[in-house]
Design a protein around this motif. Structure first.
Motif, PDB file in Angstrom:
ATOM      1  N   UNK A  89      18.575   3.209  -7.788  1.00 57.25           N
ATOM      2  CA  UNK A  89      17.762   4.374  -7.468  1.00 57.25           C
ATOM      3  C   UNK A  89      16.328   3.874  -6.851  1.00 57.25           C
ATOM      4  N   UNK A  90      16.121   2.525  -6.791  1.00 57.67           N
ATOM      5  CA  UNK A  90      14.970   2.000  -6.059  1.00 57.67           C
ATOM      6  C   UNK A  90      15.198   1.999  -4.532  1.00 57.67           C
ATOM      7  N   UNK A  91      16.571   2.188  -4.066  1.00 64.28           N
ATOM      8  CA  UNK A  91      16.650   1.741  -2.610  1.00 64.28           C
ATOM      9  C   UNK A  91      15.874   2.869  -2.091  1.00 64.28           C
ATOM     10  N   UNK A  92      15.214   2.317  -0.900  1.00 60.95           N
ATOM     11  CA  UNK A  92      14.437   3.259  -0.194  1.00 60.95           C
ATOM     12  C   UNK A  92      13.836   2.322   1.062  1.00 60.95           C
ATOM     13  N   UNK A  93      13.057   2.820   1.817  1.00 66.78           N
ATOM     14  CA  UNK A  93      12.076   2.339   2.880  1.00 66.78           C
ATOM     15  C   UNK A  93      10.680   2.284   2.042  1.00 66.78           C
ATOM     16  N   UNK A 105      -6.677  11.225   2.037  1.00 65.99           N
ATOM     17  CA  UNK A 105      -5.718  11.126   2.995  1.00 65.99           C
ATOM     18  C   UNK A 105      -5.424   9.657   3.333  1.00 65.99           C
ATOM     19  N   UNK A 106      -4.239   9.314   3.017  1.00 63.82           N
ATOM     20  CA  UNK A 106      -3.779   7.858   3.593  1.00 63.82           C
ATOM     21  C   UNK A 106      -3.790   7.876   5.002  1.00 63.82           C
ATOM     22  N   UNK A 107      -4.705   7.211   5.731  1.00 62.03           N
ATOM     23  CA  UNK A 107      -5.012   7.510   6.870  1.00 62.03           C
ATOM     24  C   UNK A 107      -4.181   6.251   7.870  1.00 62.03           C
ATOM     25  N   UNK A 108      -3.771   5.096   7.261  1.00 63.75           N
ATOM     26  CA  UNK A 108      -3.086   4.032   7.954  1.00 63.75           C
ATOM     27  C   UNK A 108      -1.935   3.621   7.196  1.00 63.75           C
ATOM     28  N   UNK A 109      -0.870   3.427   8.030  1.00 64.44           N
ATOM     29  CA  UNK A 109       0.510   3.466   7.660  1.00 64.44           C
ATOM     30  C   UNK A 109       1.091   2.212   8.366  1.00 64.44           C
ATOM     31  N   UNK A 110       2.046   1.354   7.489  1.00 64.92           N
ATOM     32  CA  UNK A 110       2.799   0.208   8.220  1.00 64.92           C
ATOM     33  C   UNK A 110       4.252   1.126   8.686  1.00 64.92           C
ATOM     34  N   UNK A 111       4.821   0.258   9.021  1.00 66.61           N
ATOM     35  CA  UNK A 111       6.271   0.699   9.918  1.00 66.61           C
ATOM     36  C   UNK A 111       7.584   0.863   8.581  1.00 66.61           C
ATOM     37  N   UNK A 112       7.048   0.409   7.641  1.00 70.37           N
ATOM     38  CA  UNK A 112       8.175   0.318   6.652  1.00 70.37           C
ATOM     39  C   UNK A 112       9.136  -1.019   6.556  1.00 70.37           C
ATOM     40  N   UNK A 113       9.737  -1.232   5.397  1.00 70.52           N
ATOM     41  CA  UNK A 113      10.539  -2.129   5.174  1.00 70.52           C
ATOM     42  C   UNK A 113      11.713  -1.778   4.255  1.00 70.52           C
ATOM     43  N   UNK A 114      13.050  -2.052   4.391  1.00 75.33           N
ATOM     44  CA  UNK A 114      14.079  -1.449   3.659  1.00 75.33           C
ATOM     45  C   UNK A 114      14.601  -2.111   2.617  1.00 75.33           C
ATOM     46  N   UNK A 115      14.458  -1.608   1.464  1.00 81.13           N
ATOM     47  CA  UNK A 115      15.070  -2.492   0.250  1.00 81.13           C
ATOM     48  C   UNK A 115      16.284  -1.619  -0.366  1.00 81.13           C
ATOM     49  N   UNK A 116      17.440  -2.452  -0.265  1.00 76.75           N
ATOM     50  CA  UNK A 116      18.617  -1.790  -0.925  1.00 76.75           C
ATOM     51  C   UNK A 116      19.162  -2.491  -2.179  1.00 76.75           C
ATOM     52  N   UNK A 117      19.293  -1.741  -3.210  1.00 78.50           N
ATOM     53  CA  UNK A 117      19.842  -2.384  -4.313  1.00 78.50           C
ATOM     54  C   UNK A 117      21.085  -1.858  -4.764  1.00 78.50           C
ATOM     55  N   UNK A 118      22.111  -2.841  -4.741  1.00 77.83           N
ATOM     56  CA  UNK A 118      23.346  -2.652  -5.028  1.00 77.83           C
ATOM     57  C   UNK A 118      23.806  -2.437  -6.591  1.00 77.83           C
TER      58      UNK A 118
END
Length: 119
Positions: A89-93, A105-118
């Motif tokens: 259930x931790x699987x997410x971007x 307000x969270x003014x700055x954001x990164x592009x994200x990184x994928x985490x997949x837990x099998x």
């Protein structure tokens, strides 16, 4: 130009650990909170953790308390998210973000990184 660049995501098995990094450039964030959020497919974005750059006070979402740790390295201008005892259930971007301490307000954001837990 402010840039937040995440790295460290990947595919792991349940119970494994992973460390995400957020490299910051373009300004100093001494008067900011740095945060990690995540978004799974079909779900709303969820707060994971935050740290005040100056002083290092931290906060965590209920679903990750006791398993995840947020930290920062002033010299490297980098924020980390150490994730232990990972669950499917931790699987997410996972996204890195920044907000000025006097705002909500969270003014700055990164592009994200994928985490997949099998499982």
């Amino acid at each position: 130009q402010v840039q937040l660049v995440e790295s460290g995501g990947g595919l792991v098995q349940a119970g494994d650990s992973l460390r995400l990094s957020c490299a910051i450039s373009g300004r100093t964030f001494s008067s900011y909170y740095m945060g990690w959020f995540r978004q799974a497919p079909g779900k709303e974005r969820e707060f994971v953790a935050a740290i005040r750059w100056s002083g290092g006070s931290t906060s965590y979402g209920d679903s990750v308390k006791g398993r995840f740790t947020i930290s920062r390295d002033n010299a490297k201008n980098t924020v980390y998210l150490q994730m232990n005892s990972l669950k499917p259930e931790d699987t997410a971007v996972y996204y890195c973000a920044a907000r000025y301490i006097a705002t909500v307000t969270w003014a700055y954001w990164g592009q994200g990184t994928q985490v997949t837990v099998s499982s």
